[in-house]
Design a protein around this motif. Structure first.
Motif, short mmCIF file in Angstrom:
data_model
loop_
_atom_site.label_atom_id
_atom_site.label_comp_id
_atom_site.label_asym_id
_atom_site.label_seq_id
_atom_site.Cartn_x
_atom_site.Cartn_y
_atom_site.Cartn_z
N ALA A 33 0.83 -1.20 0.00
CA ALA A 33 0.00 0.00 0.00
C ALA A 33 0.87 1.25 0.00
O ALA A 33 0.58 2.21 -0.72
N ALA A 34 1.93 1.24 0.80
CA ALA A 34 2.83 2.39 0.85
C ALA A 34 3.47 2.62 -0.52
O ALA A 34 3.56 3.77 -0.98
N ASP A 35 3.89 1.55 -1.17
CA ASP A 35 4.51 1.66 -2.49
C ASP A 35 3.51 2.24 -3.50
O ASP A 35 3.85 3.15 -4.26
N VAL A 39 4.48 6.59 -0.57
CA VAL A 39 4.91 7.04 0.76
C VAL A 39 5.74 5.94 1.39
O VAL A 39 5.73 4.80 0.93
N SER A 40 6.44 6.27 2.45
CA SER A 40 7.24 5.24 3.13
C SER A 40 6.35 4.35 3.99
O SER A 40 5.23 4.74 4.37
N VAL A 41 6.85 3.18 4.30
CA VAL A 41 6.13 2.25 5.16
C VAL A 41 5.89 2.90 6.53
O VAL A 41 4.78 2.82 7.07
N SER A 42 6.89 3.58 7.06
CA SER A 42 6.72 4.20 8.38
C SER A 42 5.67 5.31 8.34
O SER A 42 4.92 5.49 9.31
N THR A 43 5.57 6.03 7.24
CA THR A 43 4.55 7.08 7.11
C THR A 43 3.16 6.46 7.13
O THR A 43 2.26 6.95 7.81
N LEU A 44 2.98 5.38 6.38
CA LEU A 44 1.68 4.70 6.36
C LEU A 44 1.36 4.12 7.73
O LEU A 44 0.22 4.22 8.20
N GLN A 45 2.33 3.55 8.39
CA GLN A 45 2.10 3.00 9.73
C GLN A 45 1.69 4.09 10.71
O GLN A 45 0.78 3.88 11.52
N ARG A 46 2.33 5.25 10.64
CA ARG A 46 1.94 6.36 11.51
C ARG A 46 0.50 6.78 11.25
O ARG A 46 -0.27 7.03 12.18
N VAL A 61 -2.80 7.84 0.02
CA VAL A 61 -3.17 6.51 0.51
C VAL A 61 -4.61 6.18 0.10
O VAL A 61 -4.90 5.06 -0.36
N ALA A 62 -5.51 7.15 0.22
CA ALA A 62 -6.90 6.93 -0.19
C ALA A 62 -6.97 6.57 -1.67
O ALA A 62 -7.71 5.66 -2.06
N ARG A 63 -6.19 7.24 -2.49
CA ARG A 63 -6.15 6.93 -3.93
C ARG A 63 -5.64 5.51 -4.15
O ARG A 63 -6.21 4.74 -4.93
#
Length: 101
Positions: A33-35, A39-46, A61-63
């Motif tokens: 999803a991050a890819d 965005v970075s994995v850590s950004t998505l996790q936050r 992310v919504a897109r």
């Protein structure tokens, strides 16, 4: 930075949980999803843990999850009673208040 109001923190948690649920419904890992969102994995996790992020990150992310139209529609003022009632009125381009002495 000032502490966020409780209602804002609650909304960030709710949105984060919803994003995580949508990701799992799409059967995507956090990395996938991050890819897709760029965005970075850590950004998505936050974001998923309600720890904040930018509006752009949320929209990316919504897109990636296929819910951008729903997110955009959720803030459409014409979907509210107030928006529909004021639809015929000329809205100001700026709102200013006179300083009180």
């Amino acid at each position: 930075m000032a502490t966020s109001p409780i209602a804002v923190m609650r909304a960030m948690n709710d949105i984060g949980e919803s994003i995580a649920t949508w990701r799992r419904l799409r059967e995507l890992t956090v990395a996938e999803a991050a890819d897709r969102a760029g965005v970075s994995v850590s950004t998505l996790q936050r974001l998923e843990h309600g720890q904040g992020g930018t509006v752009e990150t949320l929209l990316r992310v919504a897109r990636a999850l296929g819910i951008l139209d729903q997110v955009t529609a959720s803030v459409d003022p014409m979907s509210t009673d107030v928006g529909r009632l004021r639809a015929g009125q000329a809205l100001p381009t700026r709102v200013r208040r006179k300083e009180r002495r």
